[in-house]
Design an enzyme around this catalytic site. Structure first.
Site, PDB file in Angstrom:
ATOM      1  N   ARG A 100      53.768  37.638  58.054  1.00  0.00           N
ATOM      2  CA  ARG A 100      54.889  38.319  57.405  1.00  0.00           C
ATOM      3  C   ARG A 100      54.317  39.388  56.478  1.00  0.00           C
ATOM      4  NH1 ARG A 100      57.503  37.045  52.237  1.00  0.00           N
ATOM      5  NH2 ARG A 100      59.525  38.083  52.177  1.00  0.00           N
ATOM      6  N   HIS A 143      59.964  45.263  50.075  1.00  0.00           N
ATOM      7  CA  HIS A 143      59.376  44.294  49.147  1.00  0.00           C
ATOM      8  C   HIS A 143      59.085  45.052  47.844  1.00  0.00           C
ATOM      9  CE1 HIS A 143      57.154  40.214  49.095  1.00  0.00           C
ATOM     10  NE2 HIS A 143      57.104  40.667  47.861  1.00  0.00           N
ATOM     11  N   GLU A 188      63.720  39.099  48.298  1.00  0.00           N
ATOM     12  CA  GLU A 188      64.090  38.693  46.943  1.00  0.00           C
ATOM     13  C   GLU A 188      64.849  39.768  46.162  1.00  0.00           C
ATOM     14  OE1 GLU A 188      60.713  37.185  44.827  1.00  0.00           O
ATOM     15  OE2 GLU A 188      60.373  35.558  46.237  1.00  0.00           O
ATOM     16  N   ASN A 317      62.423  31.655  49.976  1.00  0.00           N
ATOM     17  CA  ASN A 317      61.233  31.636  49.117  1.00  0.00           C
ATOM     18  C   ASN A 317      61.447  30.601  48.034  1.00  0.00           C
ATOM     19  OD1 ASN A 317      60.376  33.754  50.669  1.00  0.00           O
ATOM     20  ND2 ASN A 317      60.209  35.231  48.983  1.00  0.00           N
ATOM     21  N   TYR A 319      59.336  28.393  44.955  1.00  0.00           N
ATOM     22  CA  TYR A 319      58.142  28.042  44.169  1.00  0.00           C
ATOM     23  C   TYR A 319      58.399  26.802  43.315  1.00  0.00           C
ATOM     24  CZ  TYR A 319      56.024  32.238  45.949  1.00  0.00           C
ATOM     25  OH  TYR A 319      55.497  33.171  46.804  1.00  0.00           O
ATOM     26  N   GLU A 397      58.139  32.171  51.867  1.00  0.00           N
ATOM     27  CA  GLU A 397      57.113  32.163  50.811  1.00  0.00           C
ATOM     28  C   GLU A 397      57.100  30.814  50.128  1.00  0.00           C
ATOM     29  OE1 GLU A 397      56.964  35.219  47.763  1.00  0.00           O
ATOM     30  OE2 GLU A 397      57.468  36.742  49.259  1.00  0.00           O
TER      31      GLU A 397
HETATM   32  C1  FCB Z   1      57.403  36.230  44.934  1.00  0.00           C
HETATM   33  C2  FCB Z   1      57.119  37.590  45.522  1.00  0.00           C
HETATM   34  C3  FCB Z   1      55.704  37.761  45.998  1.00  0.00           C
HETATM   35  C4  FCB Z   1      54.703  37.106  45.067  1.00  0.00           C
HETATM   36  C5  FCB Z   1      55.105  35.691  44.784  1.00  0.00           C
HETATM   37  C6  FCB Z   1      54.131  34.947  43.901  1.00  0.00           C
HETATM   38  O1  FCB Z   1      58.453  36.322  44.043  1.00  0.00           O
HETATM   39  O2  FCB Z   1      57.983  37.850  46.601  1.00  0.00           O
HETATM   40  O3  FCB Z   1      55.464  39.134  46.165  1.00  0.00           O
HETATM   41  O4  FCB Z   1      54.571  37.858  43.938  1.00  0.00           O
HETATM   42  O5  FCB Z   1      56.364  35.665  44.185  1.00  0.00           O
END
Ligand code: FCB
Length: 516
Positions: A100, A143, A188, A317, A319, A397
């Site tokens: 990607r 992006h 995002e 995405n 985290y 992500e």
């Molecule tokens: C996301 C972004 C990516 C990277 C990660 C850690 O928010 O899409 O570019 O910075 O975080």
């Protein structure tokens, strides 16, 4: 456990798994599940003004004193523009099934204007190299790198930017439409709109809640227009976008103030994008919360019909999630980055919602490690949004920065990252077992790279980049990931990394100076 990955072919090929290799708790990964890695143009390419590229808002922002840690910029980054062929060879050696990446708007349409053939030549070379290597390209059009010239004209707060985005999308499609199947419009939009136009910690560095909302609406409109235009060109394309999500839990579920805070965070990060796309309307509670900020002034007749144009894929995405309380915690998590510039909360209307640490382990970003949140998120997205629309989910992500320590050969034994990847892949498999059609997972990121306002201070890669020499060295996590791809077996997070016992005879194979 004496697996030896002595040659790229061993990593790539379907290495037979002998019984002694399967640790207790190992889970099979469905063969149809696609495993890959992700990057983004500004974070890796460099070549700032080469072959006609002009500045984006991130060039301007990173060159603004105090905006990025250590004054770092993406001028050179990972020099991927020149090293793409070796980087693709590296991906191939790891056995990645899909890659990607994003295209740079201002390389393809410098200043947001006419098409620059030389910029498209680069992406054509990249895509051809990927296809040649048997790696499926997954293309993201935006992006975060808006041409600076368009920001001068109002950027994402200006409605006409949506038409310029369509021009750009079609220009990329003209060149690559015959070779790229999966096209996502935005990465995002929350970050583009609210970190960029409200929080001020990202380009273009504005600090206006009203501007953030205007930008969010126009980003979504640009997405919808681009999906329509691309669909008109070729109904067989797989089209969609990537959103970043949080899982907002009230700190005290019995306290209505915490419940309201979690609701606001969910509305302003998740539902503000999900509801227009999947339901053709903004959430009523969100409209109420931001009524004083002018969002509705930007919503024209027909906009929501455009935004809710059916899509095929939703990129997820993830985290971490968060616990939301109505008072500030005594010892907050600190992932704020601020080199002296004015910043504020990116959320336009959630002044009394505060994130509280839960005692979970954290990454080098001070982000809590919460794999179960990913399972809950995928289940919710499928039940409430994607499932009824028949839209497939992909984790586009997920990853972690850690304070990597390289040995004298540049090798990093990153057990923390290895455990992170395994735990989150396990969380995805948990969702799959609950009936959620998740089709793939992209680790963020293939390479250490320019981590936005953190510059090069935070390393997310499964491949280490020495920024002085541009040497790439796969970390233990990369070898472990390669092993998972090759064997389709996911070991438990705390089992010894499979890359470790192989590193003496393997860790230098895909590394070295990879200049092409
Ligand atoms: C996301 C972004 C990516 C990277 C990660 C850690 O928010 O899409 O570019 O910075 O975080």
């Amino acid at each position: 456990m004496t697996a030896h990955l002595t040659h790229p072919a061993d990593v790539r090929g379907a290495t037979p798994v002998t019984p002694e290799l399967i640790l207790p708790g190992t889970r099979p990964v469905p063969t149809s599940f696609v495993l890959g890695a992700a990057t983004a143009a500004y974070q890796i390419e460099g070549a700032r003004h080469e072959d006609g590229r002009r500045d984006s808002i991130w060039d301007t922002f990173s060159h603004t004193p105090g905006a990025v840690v250590d004054g770092d910029t993406g001028d050179v980054a990972c020099d991927h523009y020149h090293r793409y062929a070796a980087d693709v060879a590296l991906m191939r050696s790891l056995g990645l099934q899909s890659y990607r990446f994003s295209t740079s708007w201002t390389r393809v349409c410098p200043d947001g204007g006419p098409v620059n053939a030389a910029g498209l030549d680069f992406y054509e070379r990249l895509v051809d190299a990927l296809l040649e290597a048997g790696i499926a390209p997954w293309l993201t059009l935006y992006h975060w790198d808006l041409p600076q010239a368009l920001e001068h004209r109002g950027g994402w707060t200006e409605r006409s930017t949506t038409d310029r985005f369509v021009d750009y999308a079609l220009a990329v499609h003209d060149r690559l439409g015959d070779r790229v199947r999966t096209w996502t419009t935005l990465n995002e939009p929350f970050c583009s709109a609210f970190l960029g136009y409200t929080g001020g910690m990202h380009a273009p560095g504005r600090t206006s809640p009203a501007d953030g909302l205007a930008a969010a609406h126009h980003l979504m409109l640009a997405h919808g227009k681009a999906v329509q235009a691309l669909r008109d060109r070729d109904p067989s394309l797989e089209l969609g976008l990537t959103l970043n999500f949080t899982v907002a839990d009230p700190l005290d579920p019995s306290d209505p103030r915490d419940v309201d805070g979690a609701r606001r965070v969910d509305a302003q990060m998740n539902r503000i994008f999900l509801d227009p796309i999947f339901r053709g309307e903004y959430p009523a509670d969100l409209l109420e919360d931001v009524r004083h900020l002018g969002l509705e002034d930007h919503i024209m007749d027909g906009d929501l019909a455009v935004i809710s144009t059916p899509i095929d894929v939703l990129g997820v995405n993830y985290y971490n999630g968060e616990a939301i309380g109505h008072e500030a915690p005594a010892a907050p998590l600190d992932d704020s980055v601020n080199g002296g510039r004015e910043t504020r909360s990116p959320l336009p209307a959630a002044e009394h919602a505060h994130r509280h640490p839960r005692g979970l382990p954290v990454t080098d970003m001070d982000w809590e490690i919460q794999p179960e949140g990913l399972t809950r998120l995928l289940v919710r997205l499928h039940r409430e949004y994607a499932g009824p629309a028949g839209v497939a989910l992909h984790v586009t992500e997920n990853g972690a920065a850690f304070d990597d320590v390289a040995d004298d050969r540049g090798f990093v034994q990153d057990r923390d990252r290895t455990a992170y990847v395994r735990a989150h892949l396990g969380a995805v498999l948990d969702a799959v077992e609950q009936g959620v059609p998740v089709r793939g997972y992209f680790y963020w990121s293939l390479l250490d790279n320019f981590e936005w306002a953190w510059g090069y201070a935070k390393r997310f890669g499964i491949v280490r980049v020495d920024y002085d020499t541009q040497v790439r060295t796969p970390k233990a996590s990369a070898l472990d990931y390669a092993r998972i791809i090759a064997t389709r077996q996911l070991p438990p997070p705390d089992a010894p990394p499979t890359g470790i016992e192989t590193h003496d005879d393997t860790h230098d194979h895909p590394s070295g100076d990879t200049r092409t």
